[in-house]
Design a protein around this motif. Structure first.
Motif, PDB file in Angstrom:
ATOM      1  N   ILE A 125      64.927  26.094  72.819  1.00  0.00           N
ATOM      2  CA  ILE A 125      64.624  25.336  71.603  1.00  0.00           C
ATOM      3  C   ILE A 125      63.940  24.024  71.963  1.00  0.00           C
ATOM      4  O   ILE A 125      62.936  23.644  71.343  1.00  0.00           O
ATOM      5  CB  ILE A 125      65.913  25.084  70.782  1.00  0.00           C
ATOM      6  CG1 ILE A 125      66.402  26.394  70.181  1.00  0.00           C
ATOM      7  CG2 ILE A 125      65.682  24.045  69.699  1.00  0.00           C
ATOM      8  CD1 ILE A 125      67.769  26.294  69.530  1.00  0.00           C
ATOM      9  N   LEU A 126      64.454  23.333  72.971  1.00  0.00           N
ATOM     10  CA  LEU A 126      63.856  22.051  73.372  1.00  0.00           C
ATOM     11  C   LEU A 126      62.424  22.227  73.862  1.00  0.00           C
ATOM     12  O   LEU A 126      61.553  21.409  73.569  1.00  0.00           O
ATOM     13  CB  LEU A 126      64.709  21.381  74.455  1.00  0.00           C
ATOM     14  CG  LEU A 126      66.017  20.770  73.981  1.00  0.00           C
ATOM     15  CD1 LEU A 126      66.836  20.277  75.166  1.00  0.00           C
ATOM     16  CD2 LEU A 126      65.758  19.639  73.005  1.00  0.00           C
ATOM     17  N   VAL A 127      62.171  23.290  74.596  1.00  0.00           N
ATOM     18  CA  VAL A 127      60.820  23.540  75.116  1.00  0.00           C
ATOM     19  C   VAL A 127      59.872  23.885  73.977  1.00  0.00           C
ATOM     20  O   VAL A 127      58.690  23.528  74.001  1.00  0.00           O
ATOM     21  CB  VAL A 127      60.867  24.671  76.175  1.00  0.00           C
ATOM     22  CG1 VAL A 127      59.481  25.150  76.529  1.00  0.00           C
ATOM     23  CG2 VAL A 127      61.587  24.190  77.415  1.00  0.00           C
ATOM     24  N   SER A 128      60.358  24.547  72.931  1.00  0.00           N
ATOM     25  CA  SER A 128      59.486  24.985  71.839  1.00  0.00           C
ATOM     26  C   SER A 128      59.201  23.875  70.820  1.00  0.00           C
ATOM     27  O   SER A 128      58.329  24.032  69.978  1.00  0.00           O
ATOM     28  CB  SER A 128      60.093  26.190  71.130  1.00  0.00           C
ATOM     29  OG  SER A 128      61.264  25.803  70.433  1.00  0.00           O
ATOM     30  N   LEU A 129      59.938  22.774  70.863  1.00  0.00           N
ATOM     31  CA  LEU A 129      59.705  21.677  69.919  1.00  0.00           C
ATOM     32  C   LEU A 129      58.351  21.028  70.187  1.00  0.00           C
ATOM     33  O   LEU A 129      57.906  20.956  71.336  1.00  0.00           O
ATOM     34  CB  LEU A 129      60.810  20.625  70.041  1.00  0.00           C
ATOM     35  CG  LEU A 129      62.190  21.039  69.550  1.00  0.00           C
ATOM     36  CD1 LEU A 129      63.197  19.936  69.858  1.00  0.00           C
ATOM     37  CD2 LEU A 129      62.176  21.341  68.074  1.00  0.00           C
ATOM     38  N   PRO A 130      57.656  20.523  69.114  1.00  0.00           N
ATOM     39  CA  PRO A 130      56.384  19.843  69.338  1.00  0.00           C
ATOM     40  C   PRO A 130      56.617  18.546  70.102  1.00  0.00           C
ATOM     41  O   PRO A 130      57.638  17.885  69.930  1.00  0.00           O
ATOM     42  CB  PRO A 130      55.840  19.578  67.929  1.00  0.00           C
ATOM     43  CG  PRO A 130      57.011  19.721  67.023  1.00  0.00           C
ATOM     44  CD  PRO A 130      58.007  20.594  67.716  1.00  0.00           C
ATOM     45  N   LYS A 131      55.635  18.196  70.906  1.00  0.00           N
ATOM     46  CA  LYS A 131      55.727  16.974  71.704  1.00  0.00           C
ATOM     47  C   LYS A 131      55.527  15.774  70.781  1.00  0.00           C
ATOM     48  O   LYS A 131      54.645  15.782  69.932  1.00  0.00           O
ATOM     49  CB  LYS A 131      54.662  16.952  72.808  1.00  0.00           C
ATOM     50  CG  LYS A 131      54.741  18.128  73.750  1.00  0.00           C
ATOM     51  CD  LYS A 131      55.932  18.008  74.639  1.00  0.00           C
ATOM     52  CE  LYS A 131      55.937  19.159  75.623  1.00  0.00           C
ATOM     53  NZ  LYS A 131      57.195  19.704  75.873  1.00  0.00           N
ATOM     54  N   PRO A 132      56.302  14.714  70.901  1.00  0.00           N
ATOM     55  CA  PRO A 132      56.125  13.535  70.049  1.00  0.00           C
ATOM     56  C   PRO A 132      54.846  12.782  70.430  1.00  0.00           C
ATOM     57  O   PRO A 132      54.418  12.803  71.585  1.00  0.00           O
ATOM     58  CB  PRO A 132      57.371  12.700  70.326  1.00  0.00           C
ATOM     59  CG  PRO A 132      57.840  13.137  71.665  1.00  0.00           C
ATOM     60  CD  PRO A 132      57.411  14.574  71.818  1.00  0.00           C
ATOM     61  N   GLU A 133      54.259  12.133  69.408  1.00  0.00           N
ATOM     62  CA  GLU A 133      53.062  11.319  69.658  1.00  0.00           C
ATOM     63  C   GLU A 133      53.483  10.095  70.451  1.00  0.00           C
ATOM     64  O   GLU A 133      54.517   9.495  70.175  1.00  0.00           O
ATOM     65  CB  GLU A 133      52.428  10.890  68.327  1.00  0.00           C
ATOM     66  CG  GLU A 133      51.859  12.044  67.538  1.00  0.00           C
ATOM     67  CD  GLU A 133      50.656  12.664  68.226  1.00  0.00           C
ATOM     68  OE1 GLU A 133      49.864  11.927  68.846  1.00  0.00           O
ATOM     69  OE2 GLU A 133      50.518  13.901  68.151  1.00  0.00           O
TER      70      GLU A 133
END
Length: 160
Positions: A125-133
């Protein structure tokens, strides 16, 4: 038990007439531990094995094993049952210390596997989350130097 050599005869052999008799006590594969002895038991479950006497003639051998029991004489050596031991349950004990520990270890192994699966899912789940700006880091404004700025009046701690 081991069959050394199969000899065939000319006569018919009736498997019901075959008897296997041991005129001697069982010979253990290894020495018994100190304080223990082997005894025959009618409550121990028997082992059954089908043996072919000749083509088409088979018999089933049923062998009741000896069990390992403590040597007790009631004077210098005596038997103390394990806490929670129920003689009526024989080999199916549920409340002895050994059984409880065994069950706990199995449960810990199961929980460890389940925890590993949960951690793997969280990592996915953590890997699939979008990267924050990336956030802009504010740059601090430089403080005016009182020696160079005539508008700033000298104070007792600041001298010109």
């Amino acid at each position: 038990m081991r069959v050394e050599k199969l000899q065939t005869g000319k006569d018919e052999l009736d498997p019901a007439q075959v008897k296997l008799v041991f005129p001697f006590p069982a010979k253990p594969l290894s020495p018994t531990p100190a304080g223990w002895c082997l005894k025959s038991s009618s409550s121990a479950p028997p082992f059954a094995r089908e043996i072919e006497l000749s083509p088409g003639n088979k018999i089933t051998l049923t062998i009741r094993p000896d069990i390992l029991v403590p040597e007790v004489d009631g004077f210098s050596v005596f038997s103390v049952p394990e806490p929670g031991f129920d003689p009526a349950l024989a080999y199916r004990q549920t409340a002895t210390v050994g059984t409880i520990l065994s069950r706990s270890i199995r449960q810990l192994d199961h929980d460890s596997i389940e925890l590993g699966i949960a951690i793997d899912k969280l990592q996915q789940i953590l890997v699939s989350l979008p990267k924050p700006e990336p956030k802009a880091v504010p740059v601090p404004e430089p403080q005016p130097d009182p020696k160079q700025d005539p508008k700033i009046k000298p104070t007792p701690d600041r001298k010109r």
